[in-house]
Scaffold this motif. Structure first.
Motif, PDB file in Angstrom:
ATOM      1  N   LEU A 347      -3.439   1.901 -34.946  1.00  0.00           N
ATOM      2  CA  LEU A 347      -2.302   2.811 -35.078  1.00  0.00           C
ATOM      3  C   LEU A 347      -1.777   2.945 -36.504  1.00  0.00           C
ATOM      4  CD1 LEU A 347      -0.290   1.862 -31.873  1.00  0.00           C
ATOM      5  CD2 LEU A 347      -1.979   3.673 -32.178  1.00  0.00           C
ATOM      6  N   ARG A 348      -1.413   4.160 -36.839  1.00  0.00           N
ATOM      7  CA  ARG A 348      -0.788   4.412 -38.141  1.00  0.00           C
ATOM      8  C   ARG A 348       0.634   3.861 -38.187  1.00  0.00           C
ATOM      9  NH1 ARG A 348      -3.649   7.801 -41.426  1.00  0.00           N
ATOM     10  NH2 ARG A 348      -5.412   8.875 -40.450  1.00  0.00           N
ATOM     11  N   LYS A 349       1.209   3.588 -37.024  1.00  0.00           N
ATOM     12  CA  LYS A 349       2.564   3.018 -36.988  1.00  0.00           C
ATOM     13  C   LYS A 349       2.604   1.603 -37.532  1.00  0.00           C
ATOM     14  CE  LYS A 349       5.782   5.251 -33.986  1.00  0.00           C
ATOM     15  NZ  LYS A 349       6.883   4.975 -33.058  1.00  0.00           N
ATOM     16  N   GLY A 350       1.460   0.916 -37.571  1.00  0.00           N
ATOM     17  CA  GLY A 350       1.465  -0.422 -38.141  1.00  0.00           C
ATOM     18  C   GLY A 350       0.659  -1.418 -37.328  1.00  0.00           C
ATOM     19  N   TYR A 351       0.985  -2.696 -37.543  1.00  0.00           N
ATOM     20  CA  TYR A 351       0.169  -3.784 -37.015  1.00  0.00           C
ATOM     21  C   TYR A 351       0.884  -4.595 -35.937  1.00  0.00           C
ATOM     22  CZ  TYR A 351      -2.077  -2.785 -41.521  1.00  0.00           C
ATOM     23  OH  TYR A 351      -2.674  -2.161 -42.581  1.00  0.00           O
ATOM     24  N   GLY A 352       2.081  -4.175 -35.545  1.00  0.00           N
ATOM     25  CA  GLY A 352       2.919  -5.004 -34.685  1.00  0.00           C
ATOM     26  C   GLY A 352       2.499  -5.028 -33.231  1.00  0.00           C
ATOM     27  N   VAL A 353       3.344  -5.622 -32.400  1.00  0.00           N
ATOM     28  CA  VAL A 353       3.039  -5.836 -30.991  1.00  0.00           C
ATOM     29  C   VAL A 353       3.480  -4.658 -30.128  1.00  0.00           C
ATOM     30  CG1 VAL A 353       3.589  -7.267 -28.974  1.00  0.00           C
ATOM     31  CG2 VAL A 353       3.059  -8.348 -31.164  1.00  0.00           C
ATOM     32  N   GLU A 385      -9.803  -8.130 -37.142  1.00  0.00           N
ATOM     33  CA  GLU A 385     -10.343  -7.845 -38.480  1.00  0.00           C
ATOM     34  C   GLU A 385      -9.511  -6.788 -39.184  1.00  0.00           C
ATOM     35  OE1 GLU A 385     -14.453  -6.904 -39.121  1.00  0.00           O
ATOM     36  OE2 GLU A 385     -15.124  -8.547 -37.828  1.00  0.00           O
ATOM     37  N   TRP A 386      -9.102  -5.785 -38.434  1.00  0.00           N
ATOM     38  CA  TRP A 386      -8.237  -4.744 -38.995  1.00  0.00           C
ATOM     39  C   TRP A 386      -6.942  -5.376 -39.514  1.00  0.00           C
ATOM     40  CZ3 TRP A 386      -9.086   0.418 -39.768  1.00  0.00           C
ATOM     41  CH2 TRP A 386      -7.983   1.235 -40.023  1.00  0.00           C
ATOM     42  N   CYS A 387      -6.394  -6.319 -38.744  1.00  0.00           N
ATOM     43  CA  CYS A 387      -5.159  -6.997 -39.156  1.00  0.00           C
ATOM     44  C   CYS A 387      -5.387  -7.934 -40.346  1.00  0.00           C
ATOM     45  CB  CYS A 387      -4.565  -7.776 -37.989  1.00  0.00           C
ATOM     46  SG  CYS A 387      -4.001  -6.739 -36.607  1.00  0.00           S
ATOM     47  N   LEU A 388      -6.620  -8.386 -40.535  1.00  0.00           N
ATOM     48  CA  LEU A 388      -6.923  -9.220 -41.705  1.00  0.00           C
ATOM     49  C   LEU A 388      -6.740  -8.441 -42.999  1.00  0.00           C
ATOM     50  CD1 LEU A 388     -10.120 -11.192 -40.550  1.00  0.00           C
ATOM     51  CD2 LEU A 388      -7.763 -12.009 -40.658  1.00  0.00           C
ATOM     52  N   ASP A 389      -6.829  -7.115 -42.904  1.00  0.00           N
ATOM     53  CA  ASP A 389      -6.594  -6.252 -44.071  1.00  0.00           C
ATOM     54  C   ASP A 389      -5.178  -5.691 -44.045  1.00  0.00           C
ATOM     55  OD1 ASP A 389      -9.181  -6.580 -45.124  1.00  0.00           O
ATOM     56  OD2 ASP A 389      -9.982  -5.064 -43.770  1.00  0.00           O
ATOM     57  N   TYR A 390      -4.259  -6.508 -43.599  1.00  0.00           N
ATOM     58  CA  TYR A 390      -2.857  -6.113 -43.424  1.00  0.00           C
ATOM     59  C   TYR A 390      -2.320  -5.422 -44.680  1.00  0.00           C
ATOM     60  CZ  TYR A 390       1.844  -6.532 -41.422  1.00  0.00           C
ATOM     61  OH  TYR A 390       3.078  -6.257 -40.859  1.00  0.00           O
ATOM     62  N   GLY A 391      -1.734  -4.241 -44.466  1.00  0.00           N
ATOM     63  CA  GLY A 391      -1.066  -3.551 -45.560  1.00  0.00           C
ATOM     64  C   GLY A 391      -1.944  -2.682 -46.424  1.00  0.00           C
ATOM     65  N   THR A 392      -3.254  -2.616 -46.143  1.00  0.00           N
ATOM     66  CA  THR A 392      -4.156  -1.858 -47.018  1.00  0.00           C
ATOM     67  C   THR A 392      -4.519  -0.484 -46.453  1.00  0.00           C
ATOM     68  OG1 THR A 392      -6.184  -2.745 -46.027  1.00  0.00           O
ATOM     69  CG2 THR A 392      -5.184  -4.022 -47.820  1.00  0.00           C
ATOM     70  N   HIS A 393      -4.053  -0.165 -45.239  1.00  0.00           N
ATOM     71  CA  HIS A 393      -4.509   1.063 -44.582  1.00  0.00           C
ATOM     72  C   HIS A 393      -3.561   2.241 -44.764  1.00  0.00           C
ATOM     73  CE1 HIS A 393      -6.302  -2.312 -42.195  1.00  0.00           C
ATOM     74  NE2 HIS A 393      -7.384  -1.607 -42.444  1.00  0.00           N
ATOM     75  N   GLY A 394      -2.413   2.000 -45.388  1.00  0.00           N
ATOM     76  CA  GLY A 394      -1.446   3.080 -45.551  1.00  0.00           C
ATOM     77  C   GLY A 394      -0.617   3.333 -44.306  1.00  0.00           C
ATOM     78  N   CYS A 395      -0.412   2.308 -43.472  1.00  0.00           N
ATOM     79  CA  CYS A 395       0.422   2.445 -42.273  1.00  0.00           C
ATOM     80  C   CYS A 395       1.889   2.618 -42.652  1.00  0.00           C
ATOM     81  CB  CYS A 395       0.288   1.195 -41.396  1.00  0.00           C
ATOM     82  SG  CYS A 395      -1.347   0.909 -40.740  1.00  0.00           S
ATOM     83  N   ARG A 396       2.652   3.129 -41.707  1.00  0.00           N
ATOM     84  CA  ARG A 396       4.102   3.216 -41.920  1.00  0.00           C
ATOM     85  C   ARG A 396       4.704   1.811 -41.970  1.00  0.00           C
ATOM     86  NH1 ARG A 396       4.774   7.416 -36.960  1.00  0.00           N
ATOM     87  NH2 ARG A 396       3.126   8.823 -37.633  1.00  0.00           N
ATOM     88  N   ILE A 397       5.739   1.657 -42.753  1.00  0.00           N
ATOM     89  CA  ILE A 397       6.431   0.367 -42.831  1.00  0.00           C
ATOM     90  C   ILE A 397       7.546   0.361 -41.793  1.00  0.00           C
ATOM     91  CG2 ILE A 397       7.810  -1.172 -44.282  1.00  0.00           C
ATOM     92  CD1 ILE A 397       6.339   0.026 -46.693  1.00  0.00           C
ATOM     93  N   TYR A 402       9.072  -7.723 -40.878  1.00  0.00           N
ATOM     94  CA  TYR A 402       8.566  -9.087 -40.703  1.00  0.00           C
ATOM     95  C   TYR A 402       8.776  -9.604 -39.279  1.00  0.00           C
ATOM     96  CZ  TYR A 402       8.504  -8.573 -45.706  1.00  0.00           C
ATOM     97  OH  TYR A 402       8.244  -8.097 -46.968  1.00  0.00           O
ATOM     98  N   SER A 403       9.209  -8.742 -38.382  1.00  0.00           N
ATOM     99  CA  SER A 403       9.609  -9.179 -37.042  1.00  0.00           C
ATOM    100  C   SER A 403       8.420  -9.346 -36.101  1.00  0.00           C
ATOM    101  CB  SER A 403      10.604  -8.170 -36.456  1.00  0.00           C
ATOM    102  OG  SER A 403       9.959  -6.922 -36.233  1.00  0.00           O
ATOM    103  N   LEU A 404       8.711  -9.908 -34.912  1.00  0.00           N
ATOM    104  CA  LEU A 404       7.661 -10.203 -33.946  1.00  0.00           C
ATOM    105  C   LEU A 404       7.111  -8.942 -33.283  1.00  0.00           C
ATOM    106  CD1 LEU A 404       6.040 -12.420 -32.480  1.00  0.00           C
ATOM    107  CD2 LEU A 404       7.817 -12.432 -30.725  1.00  0.00           C
ATOM    108  N   PHE A 405       7.968  -8.050 -32.850  1.00  0.00           N
ATOM    109  CA  PHE A 405       7.476  -6.899 -32.103  1.00  0.00           C
ATOM    110  C   PHE A 405       7.239  -5.662 -32.959  1.00  0.00           C
ATOM    111  CE2 PHE A 405       7.671  -9.270 -28.362  1.00  0.00           C
ATOM    112  CZ  PHE A 405       7.134  -8.533 -27.320  1.00  0.00           C
ATOM    113  N   GLU A 406       7.809  -5.604 -34.142  1.00  0.00           N
ATOM    114  CA  GLU A 406       7.572  -4.441 -34.995  1.00  0.00           C
ATOM    115  C   GLU A 406       6.675  -4.747 -36.187  1.00  0.00           C
ATOM    116  OE1 GLU A 406      11.129  -2.485 -36.259  1.00  0.00           O
ATOM    117  OE2 GLU A 406      11.621  -1.750 -34.250  1.00  0.00           O
ATOM    118  N   GLY A 407       6.646  -5.996 -36.628  1.00  0.00           N
ATOM    119  CA  GLY A 407       6.048  -6.237 -37.926  1.00  0.00           C
ATOM    120  C   GLY A 407       5.072  -7.385 -38.048  1.00  0.00           C
ATOM    121  N   MET A 408       5.156  -8.067 -39.169  1.00  0.00           N
ATOM    122  CA  MET A 408       4.156  -9.043 -39.592  1.00  0.00           C
ATOM    123  C   MET A 408       4.055 -10.244 -38.660  1.00  0.00           C
ATOM    124  SD  MET A 408       3.757 -10.768 -43.376  1.00  0.00           S
ATOM    125  CE  MET A 408       3.473  -9.189 -44.185  1.00  0.00           C
ATOM    126  N   ALA A 409       5.180 -10.713 -38.128  1.00  0.00           N
ATOM    127  CA  ALA A 409       5.137 -11.879 -37.242  1.00  0.00           C
ATOM    128  C   ALA A 409       4.270 -11.602 -36.019  1.00  0.00           C
ATOM    129  CB  ALA A 409       6.552 -12.281 -36.811  1.00  0.00           C
TER     130      ALA A 409
END
Length: 436
Positions: A347-353, A385-397, A402-409
């Motif tokens: 998802l372009r929305k990001g890497y969260g849950v 693997e996609w998450c291993l490249d966290y922040g490199t895909h141009g996703c929305r912030i 840094y949270s559990l359901f929206e962000g990095m956690a």
């Protein structure tokens, strides 16, 4: 100007463009069972990340572990400027505590449990009593606090948290309450907290009578709504949130039915058979031809492939339905959900849950735990693997990056599951998915 308008019109009219706007094209080759044992020297290595024995390789484990350490450092630095008043599991301090509970479960490092305690203590200092659910209300910090104190042998503190958690049932069960039933803000979210306690501390920590009262309130609410909408025969348990009959896991019926099917909820078999199962079947028939699900009964747009709305949330309901009712159709449709997620889940929305790649990856992990089909483990690994490249895909912030359901956690939580994904399937008998 004209070009801009035409591009917008094309975006509206083209499903491919809509898909491109919401997700990245999946760059990974799909699973090839034959390639696992072949040594053809092809340009694409379908075996990666598996070793010669067909297990997740040591090098992949190492990459995941290193990335977890890296992201944890980034997260801790970022949390210094996070909202000091957000105590929730969804976007606040309790979510960070849950992450450290998970890391302790995986690594057995005592420092992780201490970090969990620090964060949950911070949460409990700022509870406001306005919401009572696990993810967005007071029940989350109190339940996590009870569990962390229990693990640290702080018996008195654990019992105090539990007592305060049980006091919240007054508002959950009040006949005058306008509380919804969904997972994020409603009764199912409170039920989750009770079942979490029993899973982590012991089966009878919260007594069966208390759980039954909450279950009964959820069931009666669904029956009443169904009667109001004259859908008793088609959907005996109907629910709405903000005047919409949502389908997905966060605000909708998939999340509620999932909770009612939990073994710890001890819902009577007649209720499961006569009310829950036909309601699930009603939702199943709302599925799009693509295999995805609408966000609500009134929505005809096949757009969202999130845990909160769409196949990545509904799949967990279908998996649980297969476990409870032993019917092949539920597993077959769960597998079809997995195809949608594989195609449209980066998802372009990001890497969260909640609405990110990590949350979508959990769908594959759940199917692997049930079926032990290596295809789903492979796909779960590729999403990690996609998450291993966290922040490199141009996703929305996200708003809470840094949270559990929206962000990095949340991404770290998923990666921690992938550090040793095969360890968690030993207790599951292998289930075959029949191909169409």
């Amino acid at each position: 100007m004209g070009d801009t308008v035409s591009r917008r019109l094309k975006l509206i009219s083209s499903p491919e463009a809509e898909m491109e706007e919401r997700c990245f094209q999946n760059p990974f080759p799909d699973w090839d069972q034959g390639a696992l044992t072949s040594n053809s020297g092809a340009d694409v290595d379908y075996r990666d990340p598996f070793d010669a024995e067909g297990k997740v390789s040591a090098s992949f484990h190492k990459k995941v572990q290193n990335k977890i350490k890296d992201l944890l450092q980034q997260m801790e630095e970022g949390l210094k400027t996070a909202d000091p008043h957000d105590f929730s599991a969804y976007t606040g301090w309790t979510g960070i505590a849950l992450l450290y509970v998970q890391l302790h479960r995986v690594t057995q490092e005592a420092s992780h449990l201490q970090r969990a305690l620090d964060y949950v203590k911070r949460s409990m200092r700022i509870l406001n009593g306005r919401k009572v659910t696990f993810l967005c209300g007071d029940a989350g910090p109190l339940a996590v606090g009870a569990v962390v104190h229990h693990k640290l042998n702080n018996t008195a503190d654990s019992k105090d948290c539990l007592s305060r958690l049980l006091q919240l049932q007054r508002s959950v069960l009040s006949p005058d309450s306008e509380m919804p039933d969904e997972l994020l803000y409603g009764r199912a979210g409170y039920l989750y907290a009770l079942l979490y306690i029993n899973k982590e501390i012991g089966a009878d920590t919260v007594d069966e009578a208390t759980i039954t009262k909450v279950v009964t309130a959820i069931v009666e609410s669904g029956k009443n709504m169904s009667a109001e909408q004259k859908k008793t025969d088609r959907c005996p348990l109907l629910y709405e949130w903000h005047k919409k009959q949502y389908i997905g896991a966060a605000h909708g019926m998939a999340g509620i039915y999932y909770m009612l099917m939990q073994p710890g909820a001890k819902v009577h078999p007649d209720i499961l058979s006569e009310l829950v199962r036909p309601s699930i079947d009603y939702i199943r028939h709302k599925r799009f031809r693509s295999g995805n699900f609408p966000s609500s009964l009134s929505n005809e747009s096949d757009r969202l492939v999130h845990w909160c709305h769409g196949a990545p949330g509904v799949i967990h309901m279908l998996i649980m339905a297969h476990k409870v009712f032993k019917e092949e159709k539920y597993l077959k449709e769960a597998a079809e959900c997995a195809e949608v997620i594989w195609q449209r889940g980066l998802l372009r929305k990001g890497y969260g849950v909640c609405h990110g790649t990590a949350g979508n990856g959990y769908a594959f992990l759940s199917l692997y735990k049930l079926t032990q089909d290596k295809k789903y483990l492979y796909r779960a690994c590729k999403f990690s693997e996609w998450c291993l490249d966290y922040g490199t895909h141009g996703c929305r912030i996200p708003d809470r990056p840094y949270s559990l359901f929206e962000g990095m956690a949340g991404a770290i939580h998923y990666l921690s599951e992938m550090a040793n994904p095969e360890a968690s399937v030993k207790k599951y008998p292998k289930v075959q998915v029949k191909r169409c």
